[in-house]
Design an enzyme around this catalytic site. Structure first.
Site, mmCIF file in Angstrom:
data_model
loop_
_atom_site.group_PDB
_atom_site.id
_atom_site.type_symbol
_atom_site.label_atom_id
_atom_site.label_comp_id
_atom_site.label_asym_id
_atom_site.label_seq_id
_atom_site.Cartn_x
_atom_site.Cartn_y
_atom_site.Cartn_z
ATOM 1 N N GLU A 484 0.837 -1.197 0.000
ATOM 2 C CA GLU A 484 0.000 0.000 0.000
ATOM 3 C C GLU A 484 0.880 1.257 0.000
ATOM 4 O O GLU A 484 1.585 1.530 0.970
ATOM 5 C CB GLU A 484 -0.894 0.001 1.240
ATOM 6 C CG GLU A 484 -1.705 1.288 1.421
ATOM 7 C CD GLU A 484 -2.378 1.373 2.782
ATOM 8 O OE1 GLU A 484 -2.856 2.474 3.121
ATOM 9 O OE2 GLU A 484 -2.415 0.353 3.501
ATOM 10 N N ASP A 557 -1.308 -1.047 5.736
ATOM 11 C CA ASP A 557 -1.144 -0.451 7.057
ATOM 12 C C ASP A 557 -2.077 -1.099 8.069
ATOM 13 O O ASP A 557 -3.149 -1.613 7.726
ATOM 14 C CB ASP A 557 -1.433 1.059 7.000
ATOM 15 C CG ASP A 557 -0.405 1.820 6.173
ATOM 16 O OD1 ASP A 557 0.678 1.242 5.930
ATOM 17 O OD2 ASP A 557 -0.685 2.956 5.772
ATOM 18 N N ASP A 559 -4.335 -0.121 10.020
ATOM 19 C CA ASP A 559 -5.392 0.806 10.416
ATOM 20 C C ASP A 559 -6.652 0.473 9.622
ATOM 21 O O ASP A 559 -6.686 -0.502 8.866
ATOM 22 C CB ASP A 559 -4.962 2.264 10.199
ATOM 23 C CG ASP A 559 -4.569 2.554 8.745
ATOM 24 O OD1 ASP A 559 -4.816 1.682 7.874
ATOM 25 O OD2 ASP A 559 -4.016 3.629 8.479
#
Length: 705
Positions: A484, A557, A559
């Site tokens: 990403e 990530d 998150d």
């Protein structure tokens, strides 16, 4: 106690049933869980046949805590009068005589699933104990059997299969156990499978039972099937119910029939409505008929075959077909499915040829796979005395059914294509466009495969420029990290093992392919790059043997956005590169959330510990406090892969010696498809309801804002 001797009165009966006990696989397929479930289907199907004939609208199936199972219907009840040829009651004939029942002559059942007359007697022979109760004529009649032999159990309290058993000596007795309410009829069967026959790990599968109950409720509109699992109270259920102390009960009833079944099975966006096609046809066959004197004579009879079909095409390429004969599933098809597929190809091929100029077809011909792509269909036929291949009834063998199904489909589907209604014309046009698009994709893929040789990483000049490839061409060792963002790419480039680890960065969130067409997916730069780099194609033309990497690792990530990107990527793999998931070659990297530097006294170097969740961090800090150790404050919280340096990323996420990967698995493709449609499909309302219902489980402190 169990008697070791057979009474002379039942010696002949037991000789017949002993053949079942010696060769159970011949009748139920196996002596494991599938065979155990097949016995249950035999009893349930007898009750369903009653409901199909208009007798009763509810069936209860109860999995008892002691390992037994009970089936209760509200049909007419098994006949309790004396059968003249054997001198036995109807109940005893049904449960002790092979090839005996009410489904041979067509008088009691016009079309039934049970036709060999061995289902109930086979279950009885393979049961340590079987109890049957019949409500009929204002009375409740009862009879018990031990491994096929009728007699009496001396129960003290709860019924048990190991209770003392006494076989009948001179004649059998169908005892009157009580009074039945006026107008109430039905049959209750409860049996304990014989552990001398079945393997130790054989168990009733609740999920399989619920699927079968749901399927039957779709096929018999208005029939309610209730499944109750009492094993939860003892913790003996093979599945884990939601509660450890309460029974699990589910009820199924669908008034829409197989059209509602198709809507349930289909997971992609529709191209056509659910088309319902119904019709009948007749054929003649020569069958042996039992005469009044007991002799079998061949006789030509005319049969009527009823065909009921529901189907729709969607935007996907997966084919989901279910076929049934007299409510019995035929998972391996048979003549009815052959007639359906062959005629469907003929009709659509003719329609494509008629519209060849508009569709720009050229000289290519539509094949069966082009027609079946994206099709969801449920086909049911009702045939008196169908010919199945074996007692397990997985394949229909009646030859004439093929032609009957083809005739009905040709007439009704032809009328659909020649209809002057605007809606019908639009749907027919969209369907032909899809079929031709599938044909062109197949032809192009074949040409591409024939003309293009596989190139390794060094030879390839057409791969995306942003791919950071590895040196090795050994598929078994190579790994592709889909990363990403460009910032994480820079760190990952320095952290990777360039011999076997390749990197492909994606920018932001890729297209949600669950809601997009194939054309939109292929024109999306990120999706096209992933498919091109993996090198095995997509959709029906996907060839896993051509994949250039042994592992595909999604590295995003830790998150919410990273989780969303990972879900979008998994949606792409599930829809267009599913064999990679099925073979366990897709993984999700697990980067750490926190870095804790533990300070050591003196000259001893500090220790670095990574944690992967808030719970793990709190547990670590509690352990350090207990050991009177200190740590650097503030504790570093990683919000993205780009915040790590190369050494940290290598040690925690990329190095084979210390990293943590989650393998993406798919045990049930149908269930997985429903989950992806729920999370990523066109229907927004179910996701909104899920968020609202689950909002109380969210901690405000866990929101990273």
């Amino acid at each position: 106690m169990v008697t070791a001797e057979y009474s002379a009165h039942h010696l002949q009966v037991l000789e017949g049933l002993e053949a079942v006990r010696k060769r159970p696989g011949m009748y139920i397929g196996s002596n494991g869980s599938p065979g155990l479930m097949h016995c249950l289907w035999e009893i349930i199907d007898n009750s369903v046949d009653e409901a199909v004939g208009g007798n009763g609208t509810r069936i209860d199936v109860i999995l008892h805590a002691d390992g037994s199972v009970e089936v209760h219907d509200r049909g007419r009840g098994i006949p309790v009068d004396i059968e003249p040829r054997t001198g036995l009651t109807g109940v005893e004939v049904v449960y002790t005589k092979l090839h005996a029942g009410g489904k041979f002559g067509g008088g009691s059942y016009a079309a039934s699933g049970g036709l060999h007359g061995v289902g109930a007697s086979v279950v009885n022979a393979l049961s340590e104990r079987l109890d049957v109760e019949v409500d009929r004529g204002g009375k409740t009649y009862a009879m018990s059997f031990h491994r096929g032999e009728p007699g009496n159990f001396k129960d003290s309290g709860e019924k048990r299969p190991d209770a003392p058993f006494s076989p009948f000596e001179k004649s059998s007795e169908l005892r009157v156990a009580g009074k039945a309410p006026r107008g109430v009829t039905g049959t209750r069967v409860r049996y304990w499978a014989d552990r001398q026959i079945f393997t130790k790990d054989a168990a009733f599968q609740l999920a399989e039972l619920e699927n079968r109950a749901r399927q039957t409720a779709f096929l018999v509109p208005g029939l309610e099937i209730v499944v109750r699992d009492d094993r939860a109270s003892t913790g003996s259920a093979t599945e884990s119910p939601t509660s450890a102390t309460e029974s699990v009960e589910v009820s199924y009833r669908y008034d829409g029939g197989i059209a509602e079944f198709v809507d349930y099975l289909a997971v992609d966006a529709p191209i056509t409505d659910t088309w319902r096609i119904q019709g009948t046809g007749t054929f003649k066959e020569t069958v042996p008929v039992l005469q009044a004197n007991g002799h079998m004579t061949s006789q030509e009879v005319e049969r009527e075959c009823r065909v009921d079909l529901a189907m729709r095409w969607g935007t996907g390429y997966e084919t989901v077909t279910r076929s049934f004969v007299n409510i019995i599933a035929t998972p391996k098809g048979g003549t009815h499915q052959q007639g359906f597929e062959q005629e469907l190809l003929k009709v659509l091929r003719a329609q494509v040829e008629q519209n060849a100029r508009r569709l720009k077809v050229g000289n290519d011909k539509v094949e069966k796979d082009d027609v079946l792509a994206g099709l969801t269909a449920v086909l049911t036929v009702e045939v008196p005395e169908p010919q199945f291949e074996g007692q397990t009834k997985e394949v229909l063998g009646t030859p004439a059914v093929r032609q009957v199904v083809a005739q009905v489909l040709r007439k009704e589907l032809g009328a659909r294509f020649t209809s002057t209604k605007r809606d019908d014309k639009n749907q027919a046009s969209q369907l032909l466009d899809k079929v031709v698009a599938e044909m062109k994709a197949r032809v192009s893929a074949r040409a591409h495969k024939e003309t293009q040789r596989r190139k390794n990483a060094l030879e390839s000049s057409s791969l995306p420029a942003k791919l950071v490839d590895c040196r090795s061409s050994d598929v078994s060792r190579s790994e592709l990290f889909i990363v990403e963002g460009d910032s994480a790419l820079g760190t990952a480039r320095r952290a990777r093992d360039s011999e076997i680890q390749a990197l492909l960065p994606i920018r932001g969130k890729i297209l949600n392919v669950q809601r997009a067409s194939i054309g939109d997916m292929l024109s999306n730069a990120e999706c096209a790059s992933i498919i091109q780099v993996i090198g095995a194609g997509s959709g029906r033309t996907f060839d896993i043997s051509a994949a250039r990497y042994g592992k595909i690792i999604l590295m995003s990530d830790a998150d919410v956005d990273g989780a969303h990107i990972r879900t979008l990527l998994l949606t792409l793999f599930f829809r267009y590169m599913r064999p990679l998931i099925e073979e366990g070659r897709v993984f999700a990297a697990v980067p750490p959330l926190h870095r804790v530097i533990v300070m050591n006294p003196g000259s001893k170097p500090n220790e670095t510990i990574y944690t992967y969740s808030e719970q793990e961090l709190h547990a670590l800090l509690a352990k350090l406090r207990k050991a009177n150790k200190r740590w650097h404050e503030p504790i570093q919280r990683y919000k993205g892969l780009g915040e790590m340096d190369a050494d940290q990323l290598a040690n925690t996420t990329m190095d084979r010696g210390g990293r943590l990967l989650r393998r993406v698995r798919m045990e049930d493709a149908e269930a997985a498809g429903r989950v992806f449609e729920l999370l990523m499909g066109n229907e927004v309302a179910p996701r909104r309801e899920f968020i609202i219902d689950s909002s109380d489980q969210l901690s405000r402190e866990s929101i990273d804002a």
